[in-house]
Write a protein that holds these residues in place. Sequence first.
Motif, mmCIF file in Angstrom:
data_model
loop_
_atom_site.group_PDB
_atom_site.id
_atom_site.type_symbol
_atom_site.label_atom_id
_atom_site.label_comp_id
_atom_site.label_asym_id
_atom_site.label_seq_id
_atom_site.Cartn_x
_atom_site.Cartn_y
_atom_site.Cartn_z
ATOM 1 N N GLU A 102 -0.219 -2.041 -21.872
ATOM 2 C CA GLU A 102 -1.643 -1.986 -22.241
ATOM 3 C C GLU A 102 -1.958 -2.985 -23.353
ATOM 4 N N GLY A 103 -1.089 -3.013 -24.388
ATOM 5 C CA GLY A 103 -1.288 -3.927 -25.505
ATOM 6 C C GLY A 103 -1.203 -5.379 -25.062
ATOM 7 N N ALA A 104 -0.227 -5.687 -24.196
ATOM 8 C CA ALA A 104 -0.050 -7.061 -23.696
ATOM 9 C C ALA A 104 -1.266 -7.506 -22.891
ATOM 10 N N VAL A 105 -1.746 -6.630 -22.013
ATOM 11 C CA VAL A 105 -2.914 -6.972 -21.174
ATOM 12 C C VAL A 105 -4.157 -7.148 -22.037
ATOM 13 N N ARG A 106 -4.297 -6.301 -23.069
ATOM 14 C CA ARG A 106 -5.457 -6.392 -23.965
ATOM 15 C C ARG A 106 -5.506 -7.762 -24.650
ATOM 16 N N ILE A 107 -4.353 -8.220 -25.152
ATOM 17 C CA ILE A 107 -4.281 -9.528 -25.818
ATOM 18 C C ILE A 107 -4.556 -10.646 -24.815
ATOM 19 N N PHE A 108 -3.999 -10.516 -23.597
ATOM 20 C CA PHE A 108 -4.183 -11.536 -22.561
ATOM 21 C C PHE A 108 -5.665 -11.685 -22.210
ATOM 22 N N VAL A 109 -6.366 -10.553 -22.081
ATOM 23 C CA VAL A 109 -7.809 -10.564 -21.759
ATOM 24 C C VAL A 109 -8.606 -11.164 -22.911
ATOM 25 N N GLN A 110 -8.230 -10.788 -24.148
ATOM 26 C CA GLN A 110 -8.901 -11.327 -25.342
ATOM 27 C C GLN A 110 -8.749 -12.846 -25.401
ATOM 28 N N MET A 111 -7.544 -13.316 -25.075
ATOM 29 C CA MET A 111 -7.254 -14.750 -25.069
ATOM 30 C C MET A 111 -8.143 -15.474 -24.054
ATOM 31 N N ALA A 112 -8.255 -14.883 -22.863
ATOM 32 C CA ALA A 112 -9.081 -15.487 -21.804
ATOM 33 C C ALA A 112 -10.547 -15.556 -22.228
ATOM 34 N N LYS A 113 -11.018 -14.488 -22.907
ATOM 35 C CA LYS A 113 -12.417 -14.449 -23.372
ATOM 36 C C LYS A 113 -12.695 -15.543 -24.395
ATOM 37 N N GLU A 114 -11.669 -15.881 -25.188
ATOM 38 C CA GLU A 114 -11.835 -16.918 -26.213
ATOM 39 C C GLU A 114 -11.628 -18.321 -25.656
ATOM 40 N N GLY A 115 -11.429 -18.392 -24.340
ATOM 41 C CA GLY A 115 -11.348 -19.700 -23.673
ATOM 42 C C GLY A 115 -10.023 -20.407 -23.815
ATOM 43 N N ILE A 116 -8.977 -19.666 -24.239
ATOM 44 C CA ILE A 116 -7.641 -20.270 -24.359
ATOM 45 C C ILE A 116 -6.952 -20.182 -22.995
ATOM 46 N N LYS A 117 -6.531 -21.313 -22.458
ATOM 47 C CA LYS A 117 -5.885 -21.305 -21.138
ATOM 48 C C LYS A 117 -4.403 -20.935 -21.276
ATOM 49 N N PRO A 118 -3.948 -19.949 -20.482
ATOM 50 C CA PRO A 118 -2.534 -19.564 -20.559
ATOM 51 C C PRO A 118 -1.622 -20.660 -20.033
ATOM 52 N N ASN A 119 -0.408 -20.759 -20.588
ATOM 53 C CA ASN A 119 0.591 -21.689 -20.042
ATOM 54 C C ASN A 119 1.666 -20.868 -19.327
ATOM 55 N N GLU A 120 2.751 -21.524 -18.893
ATOM 56 C CA GLU A 120 3.764 -20.801 -18.112
ATOM 57 C C GLU A 120 4.438 -19.697 -18.915
ATOM 58 N N TYR A 121 4.574 -19.885 -20.253
ATOM 59 C CA TYR A 121 5.245 -18.874 -21.075
ATOM 60 C C TYR A 121 4.345 -17.649 -21.270
ATOM 61 N N THR A 122 3.035 -17.894 -21.321
ATOM 62 C CA THR A 122 2.091 -16.775 -21.423
ATOM 63 C C THR A 122 2.173 -15.931 -20.157
ATOM 64 N N PHE A 123 2.156 -16.605 -18.991
ATOM 65 C CA PHE A 123 2.244 -15.880 -17.715
ATOM 66 C C PHE A 123 3.571 -15.128 -17.611
ATOM 67 N N SER A 124 4.650 -15.779 -18.036
ATOM 68 C CA SER A 124 5.959 -15.130 -17.984
ATOM 69 C C SER A 124 5.947 -13.847 -18.813
ATOM 70 N N GLY A 125 5.376 -13.913 -20.024
ATOM 71 C CA GLY A 125 5.319 -12.749 -20.917
ATOM 72 C C GLY A 125 4.499 -11.612 -20.354
ATOM 73 N N ILE A 126 3.295 -11.927 -19.848
ATOM 74 C CA ILE A 126 2.394 -10.877 -19.355
ATOM 75 C C ILE A 126 2.915 -10.269 -18.057
ATOM 76 N N ILE A 127 3.547 -11.087 -17.207
ATOM 77 C CA ILE A 127 4.112 -10.560 -15.948
ATOM 78 C C ILE A 127 5.312 -9.668 -16.249
ATOM 79 N N ASN A 128 6.111 -10.054 -17.245
ATOM 80 C CA ASN A 128 7.226 -9.189 -17.671
ATOM 81 C C ASN A 128 6.717 -7.842 -18.176
ATOM 82 N N ALA A 129 5.572 -7.863 -18.867
ATOM 83 C CA ALA A 129 4.976 -6.611 -19.355
ATOM 84 C C ALA A 129 4.603 -5.700 -18.198
ATOM 85 N N CYS A 130 4.180 -6.314 -17.087
ATOM 86 C CA CYS A 130 3.754 -5.533 -15.913
ATOM 87 C C CYS A 130 4.933 -5.014 -15.097
ATOM 88 N N ALA A 131 6.164 -5.327 -15.532
ATOM 89 C CA ALA A 131 7.352 -4.797 -14.850
ATOM 90 C C ALA A 131 7.710 -3.404 -15.363
#
Length: 645
Positions: free
Chosen positions: A254-283
Amino acid sequence: MGARNVVSWTSLLTGYAQNGLNVETLKLFLRMLVEGIKPNPFTFSAVIGALTDEGMVEAGIQVHTMVIKNGFGVATFASNSLINMYFKSGMIRDARAVFDSMTDRNAVSWNSMVAGLSKCGEMDNAFKIFSVMSDEVRNVVSWTAMISGYLQNGMAEQAVNLFCQMSKEGIKPNDFTYSTILTAQPGVSPFEMHAQAIKRNYVKSPSVGTALLDAYVKRGNVDEASKVFQRIEEKDIVAWSAMICGYAQTGDTEGAVRIFVQMAKEGIKPNEYTFSGIINACAAPTAGVEQGKQLHAWSIKSRFNNALCVSSALLTMYSKRGDIESAFEVFKRQRERDLVSWNSIISGYAQHGYGRKALEVFEEMQRQNLEMDGVTFIGVISACTHTGLANEGQRYFDIMVKDHHIEPRMEHYSCMVDLYGRAGMLVKAMEIIKEMPFPASANVWRTLLAASCIHRNLEMGKLAADKLISLQPQNPASYVLLTNMYASVGNWKERAKVRKLMEEKKVKKVAGYSWIEVKNKTYTFLAGDASHPRSNQIYAKLEELSCQLKGAGYQPDTSYVFQDVDEEHKEAILSQHSERLAIAFGLIGTPPGTPLQIVKNLRVCGDCHTVIKLISILEGRDIVVRDSNRFHHFKGGLCSCGDYW
């Protein structure tokens, strides 16, 4: 062009070099020479820098010869560039020779030597240079280079000592010093560094803030890491990714997804390490099934799905979320595979009960002569364990030791105890424990105790339980397994003694619960739970299923009820196990034919296993149950475990 224009040429060359246009810099330099312009030391400095970036050391040596011919062999700027070039090429003697020949050394010269020797692992020589530097040239950069060198060479204690000495001598650390020293965990307290960083107003810096939050994450203190994250001004993608990974590591999806959504709202584009981190959270078991799929789609849209760290995270996520088919699809599509990819698919197949497929993947690794490690063989032996292949498991263990020269760790011995224990070969499992080169861990004894319970070997179970309780007196699992074993053979007197011991030691039994995701919302059930708003419908569905099950010839196996009550009450207890409540809710809460996925925090009992197989036929549903041991895929009256778990 006249010779007076060397300054113009050098300015142009420097501009090209600073913008990374190295090839263009070299072409321009050759043109300058053709036109008869004589370079100055600054010209050579720019050209040598470009050659260094391109890794063209042979051409650099030729330019070095030109420097000497032109009488600039001792010129500070050109020599500094040569020192840097030689160190980057690992040519330590040549760098030292240039330094020794200089008549006028500046701070850059000295710091280049310290940093260069440190990166090449020559810490004693680096410290000798550092020690003879004058106070005029030994600045914060010099101290930081030495600290960084110690850390890079695995000398955390020396790095921390030097940092403390630096403070005593009144040298103020900069943001790079803080971000460097914070990697020395656990050699230095993040609280101490945090206080100093606040004092010097560096905590808002992205590099210091990110290093500090990473230090807190390594210590499992995500709350403090989050506070640091919020104080960072102008957060860069590294800071966002670090915070997401922090939540992922502690299982806070929940915390990881919240930060990821906040980042997207602020217009910061995720890179491969961001995706790796958030996908690992969803495991994580508590994560929503759909979240991972949505992030997979997002990574494809952002064209990062083929990055190795992302594809490996996707593979692991699908495997841990019960979708081994999608995990294998990701594996097949990987453009490149590292050891993590191969290990993940092997252990994934093993956990899902497809032992033969896991071994096929391993055989393919052997055919390709790929690198293997201890984790590979944990997956392979587990595959044999979950498929009842005791002899094969022993063979692979021997291959690991004799052919690959991998020293067995505690995890390997635990796998071997599990391998023989599940196969009912408890004497052989005990022999493995006796032959281990170190004392057995709690996990090894727990594995033997669980096997003793399954095969109702009281003598072996009591021995394992005594060892386990002495190692982990407050762990309820030891007592529960022991009470269940006594209950399974009707020894209620001994069971009562263990329950009394739990009360005396104030050890509380962990409640068994199951959860299911329906329409992107997770619902949790305890055994006999009546708190759900649709409780009446759930129990009505269970009653309906009970009639159908009896019609299909089902007879409740009350040996799985570990309470001293009458048979009728035992049947009622079985029918209200948490996984059955979750399945009943799934059946009434989803359209016919929809696959169901349930997670249980404890092992599925044998009676529930029989019932779920029958429900998969009666309701025409594919049902995946992940218990504390493995995944069970129920389809058409069969389970992927082959009734062996």
